[in-house]
Motif scaffolding. Structure first.
Motif, PDB file in Angstrom:
ATOM      1  N   GLY A   1       4.910   7.472   9.147  1.00 16.68           N
ATOM      2  CA  GLY A   1       6.114   8.244   9.407  1.00 16.68           C
ATOM      3  C   GLY A   1       7.267   7.366   9.810  1.00 16.68           C
TER       4      GLY A   1
ATOM      5  N   LEU B   1       2.714   4.411  16.611  1.00 15.02           N
ATOM      6  CA  LEU B   1       2.076   5.279  15.627  1.00 15.02           C
ATOM      7  C   LEU B   1       0.601   4.928  15.588  1.00 15.02           C
TER       8      LEU B   1
ATOM      9  N   THR C   1      -0.023   4.712   3.219  1.00 19.44           N
ATOM     10  CA  THR C   1       0.831   5.609   3.998  1.00 19.44           C
ATOM     11  C   THR C   1       2.051   4.813   4.453  1.00 19.44           C
TER      12      THR C   1
END
Length: 124
Positions: A10, A18, A118
């Motif tokens: 993110g 994170l 990701t």
């Protein structure tokens, strides 16, 4: 064979944290040593951290030492990357990887299976 799916990326401000997760399915997860790599646009994929099959041994890249921690939960078939004190230069796509080799490796060529990645973006 093992399938790997990363999650947890993110957008975060510099100094933030994170936790990435990589869920594995297929062959027995504890048979694999695991690694995290990252790739920024226009750059080669680089090693971040690796962990042994049992979780008793880990190694980190110097660039993330003392900020990132790799761990695993073999009962949940998951490997984690806790990232603290994030910097803009940590911005990259993060990939988990698995190898059946018995030790932990820093070279991406030693890994047999990869997730789709990701995205982590750290703003200044």
């Amino acid at each position: 064979q093992v399938q790997l799916v990363e999650s947890g990326g993110g957008l975060v401000h510099a100094g933030g944290s994170l936790r990435l997760s990589c869920a594995a399915s297929g062959r027995t997860f504890s048979s694999y040593a695991m690694g995290w790599f990252r790739q920024a646009p226009g750059k080669a994929r680089e090693f971040v951290a690796a962990i042994s099959r049992s979780g008793s041994s880990t190694t980190n890249a110097d660039s993330v030492k003392d900020r990132f921690t790799i761990s695993r939960d073999n009962a949940r078939n998951t490997v984690y990357l806790q990232m603290n004190s994030l910097k803009p230069e940590d911005t990259a796509a993060y990939y988990c990887a698995a190898t059946l080799k018995s030790y932990i490796f820093r070279n991406r060529l030693d890994y047999d299976y990869w997730g789709q990645g990701t995205q982590v973006t750290v703003s200044s």
